[in-house]
Design a protein around this motif. Structure first.
Motif, PDB file in Angstrom:
ATOM      1  N   SER A 445       0.841  -1.216   0.000  1.00  0.00           N
ATOM      2  CA  SER A 445       0.000   0.000   0.000  1.00  0.00           C
ATOM      3  C   SER A 445       0.867   1.253   0.000  1.00  0.00           C
ATOM      4  O   SER A 445       2.045   1.222   0.377  1.00  0.00           O
ATOM      5  CB  SER A 445      -0.905  -0.002   1.237  1.00  0.00           C
ATOM      6  OG  SER A 445      -0.122   0.051   2.410  1.00  0.00           O
ATOM      7  N   VAL A 446       0.262   2.360  -0.454  1.00  0.00           N
ATOM      8  CA  VAL A 446       0.961   3.638  -0.484  1.00  0.00           C
ATOM      9  C   VAL A 446      -0.043   4.734  -0.128  1.00  0.00           C
ATOM     10  O   VAL A 446      -1.230   4.598  -0.393  1.00  0.00           O
ATOM     11  CB  VAL A 446       1.570   3.890  -1.891  1.00  0.00           C
ATOM     12  CG1 VAL A 446       0.484   4.001  -2.962  1.00  0.00           C
ATOM     13  CG2 VAL A 446       2.437   5.151  -1.904  1.00  0.00           C
ATOM     14  N   LYS A 447       0.414   5.800   0.511  1.00  0.00           N
ATOM     15  CA  LYS A 447      -0.477   6.913   0.867  1.00  0.00           C
ATOM     16  C   LYS A 447      -0.394   7.992  -0.212  1.00  0.00           C
ATOM     17  O   LYS A 447       0.680   8.379  -0.618  1.00  0.00           O
ATOM     18  CB  LYS A 447      -0.070   7.504   2.212  1.00  0.00           C
ATOM     19  CG  LYS A 447      -0.611   6.726   3.392  1.00  0.00           C
ATOM     20  CD  LYS A 447      -0.519   7.531   4.675  1.00  0.00           C
ATOM     21  CE  LYS A 447      -1.261   6.807   5.804  1.00  0.00           C
ATOM     22  NZ  LYS A 447      -1.237   7.617   7.040  1.00  0.00           N
ATOM     23  N   ILE A 448      -1.578   8.453  -0.653  1.00  0.00           N
ATOM     24  CA  ILE A 448      -1.657   9.519  -1.666  1.00  0.00           C
ATOM     25  C   ILE A 448      -2.286  10.727  -1.015  1.00  0.00           C
ATOM     26  O   ILE A 448      -3.363  10.631  -0.424  1.00  0.00           O
ATOM     27  CB  ILE A 448      -2.534   9.072  -2.872  1.00  0.00           C
ATOM     28  CG1 ILE A 448      -2.042   7.751  -3.471  1.00  0.00           C
ATOM     29  CG2 ILE A 448      -2.643  10.163  -3.920  1.00  0.00           C
ATOM     30  CD1 ILE A 448      -0.800   7.858  -4.293  1.00  0.00           C
ATOM     31  N   PRO A 449      -1.645  11.933  -1.111  1.00  0.00           N
ATOM     32  CA  PRO A 449      -2.278  13.138  -0.528  1.00  0.00           C
ATOM     33  C   PRO A 449      -3.608  13.446  -1.209  1.00  0.00           C
ATOM     34  O   PRO A 449      -3.732  13.317  -2.432  1.00  0.00           O
ATOM     35  CB  PRO A 449      -1.255  14.246  -0.824  1.00  0.00           C
ATOM     36  CG  PRO A 449       0.021  13.540  -1.110  1.00  0.00           C
ATOM     37  CD  PRO A 449      -0.337  12.213  -1.678  1.00  0.00           C
ATOM     38  N   LEU A 450      -4.613  13.822  -0.426  1.00  0.00           N
ATOM     39  CA  LEU A 450      -5.943  14.105  -0.967  1.00  0.00           C
ATOM     40  C   LEU A 450      -6.357  15.550  -0.830  1.00  0.00           C
ATOM     41  O   LEU A 450      -7.318  15.987  -1.442  1.00  0.00           O
ATOM     42  CB  LEU A 450      -6.991  13.211  -0.269  1.00  0.00           C
ATOM     43  CG  LEU A 450      -6.819  11.703  -0.445  1.00  0.00           C
ATOM     44  CD1 LEU A 450      -7.862  10.965   0.381  1.00  0.00           C
ATOM     45  CD2 LEU A 450      -6.944  11.308  -1.914  1.00  0.00           C
TER      46      LEU A 450
END
Length: 451
Positions: A445-450
């Motif tokens: 998994s990876v975090k994407i800025p929203l």
């Protein structure tokens, strides 16, 4: 072995076969009045509109089709209202042919019925309750309209009563009167309109609701254990509450934005708003001219059409439960809770995801079709085209009067829209995409800025 075709694809294919058969029947010389030549496109459009229980008309239905053509249309509406697979299996059951295990598995998918053994009784419930309600509706309409000054087009009143009862319960909106329910003799016949509204609501509730009512009545009057108190299921409560809110809220919203410009007395206008709120939930009858509505009221009706009726019934649209769960998911995120909950029950996360996707994809789908038809019909109002697309997708059948003036390509786009709306957009896209291939691995998994 594995079925040759996925249930969704089988449903789409069977719809296609019945639509083409209906097109052939409507093209027969005896189906239309002498001197009227029906084009293949208009016959296909009418057949699709009947099987998908929509009610949009590319031709003047009452003046184009003979009693035989009306009978063909009524048969298509009834088959479409039952659902093709349900109808086919009921015929097989009456003919004394048994169900294979594969048939039962297919039907559990299509009817959303978890119990294999209950499938046959559920089909019987669907057919018997439908025919009983339609017969009662036809009798009530006959006595409501008897003695009224109606243009019967040379046909007996009982035929018009039966046709409108089936058309209303199946949420089809087809009418054998030249001016639909705006016919001068019955436009102010409130008892007949009340019967039509009751039939529309009954058809839009879904057969799962009747199944639950049946089992509750059986438990109350025929069971040895009738002292045991049966609880209404969360599904039943959700359908009934959301239906009530939409009917009352829709009527009040249309009334609020249109009453300052209404020509009728206040009480009559409120009644028309209530009728329009009911019929916008995928039925398509009209007792007023939708073209006279201001944009605000038309957009409210578009919203009601998009939501539609409840699962497993004769109505179309995104469905009441889908919209309720998608709305609850938004509230869940805003409140920072872990799960969507209704009536002290947690909704499965996959169900929630499917509801949200259905709402998003349905809105995008209608947006794309509106843009396409606007490009094909540059002289027409974009509001009229958006209204027409919502009506086709939600299998409603109300129109601001542009259907007969559309070009051939636009009519074919509306045919696709009606088909996808009747099958259910999610099932329609699954049918087109084919059987998914499962993956046996996961990426990190990876975090994407929203924001």
């Amino acid at each position: 072995g594995r079925p040759l075709m996925a249930p969704a694809m089988q449903f789409v294919a069977s719809l296609g076969v019945v639509i083409l058969a209906g097109t052939g029947l409507l093209l027969l010389p005896n189906s239309t009045y002498p001197g009227i030549t029906l084009s293949f496109t208009d016959a296909l459009f009418t057949s699709t509109s009947a099987v998908c229980v929509t009610g949009l008309n590319a031709v003047d239905f009452a003046h184009t089709f003979t009693p035989l053509g009306e009978m063909f249309t009524l048969a298509l509406i009834q088959i479409g209202g039952f659902g093709i697979m349900t109808f086919a299996y009921f015929v097989a059951m009456v003919a004394g042919q048994g169900f294979s295990l594969r048939d039962r598995v297919l039907l559990t998918d299509l009817l959303d019925e978890g119990n294999l053994g209950a499938v046959v009784s559920f089909i019987t419930t669907i057919v018997v309750s439908t025919l009983f309600i339609e017969l009662c509706g036809a009798v009530l309409l006959y006595f409501s309209w008897e003695g009224k000054d109606i243009n019967l087009m040379g046909e007996p009143l009982w035929w018009h009563s039966l046709f409108h009862s089936v058309s209303a319960f199946c949420n089809a909106g087809f009418s054998t009167f030249p001016m639909n329910l705006m016919e001068p003799g019955i436009r102010l016949c409130y008892s007949g309109q009340a019967v039509i509204m009751a039939l529309i609501v009954c058809g839009g509730l879904g057969f799962g609701i009747y199944k639950e009512i049946n089992s509750r009545l059986a438990n109350r009057f025929f069971s040895k254990h009738r002292r045991l108190h049966m609880q209404w299921t969360p599904y039943f409560k959700l359908v009934m509450i959301s239906t009530g809110i939409l009917l009352a809220g829709g009527a009040l919203a249309i009334f609020a934005v249109s009453s300052p410009h209404a020509a009728e007395p206040l009480g009559e206008h409120l009644w028309i708003c209530l009728f329009d709120s009911v019929t916008a939930r995928t039925a398509g009858f009209n007792i007023s001219d939708y073209g006279r509505y201001l944009p605000a009221a038309s957009l409210i009706m578009c919203g009601l059409m998009m939501v539609g009726g409840s699962p497993g019934g004769t109505a179309g649209g995104m469905r009441t439960t889908t919209c309720a769960i998608a709305g609850a998911e938004i509230l869940r995120i805003l409140r920072g809770r872990d799960h969507v909950e209704f009536f002290r029950r947690r909704i499965d996360q996959r169900t929630v995801a499917r509801c949200v996707i259905t709402v998003v994809v349905s809105c995008a789908w209608i947006g794309c079709f509106t843009v396409l038809i606007c490009a094909l019909e540059p002289s027409m109002s974009s509001l009229d085209i958006f209204f027409e697309n919502c009506s086709a997708f939600a299998t409603v059948g109300v129109s601001r009067g542009i259907t007969p003036d559309l070009s051939g390509p636009s009519k074919y786009l509306l045919i696709v829209n009606m088909l996808s709306g009747r099958v259910g957009l999610f099932a329609f896209l699954i049918a087109l995409a084919g059987t998914p291939t499962p993956r046996h691995y996961r990426y990190p998994s990876v975090k994407i800025p929203l924001t």
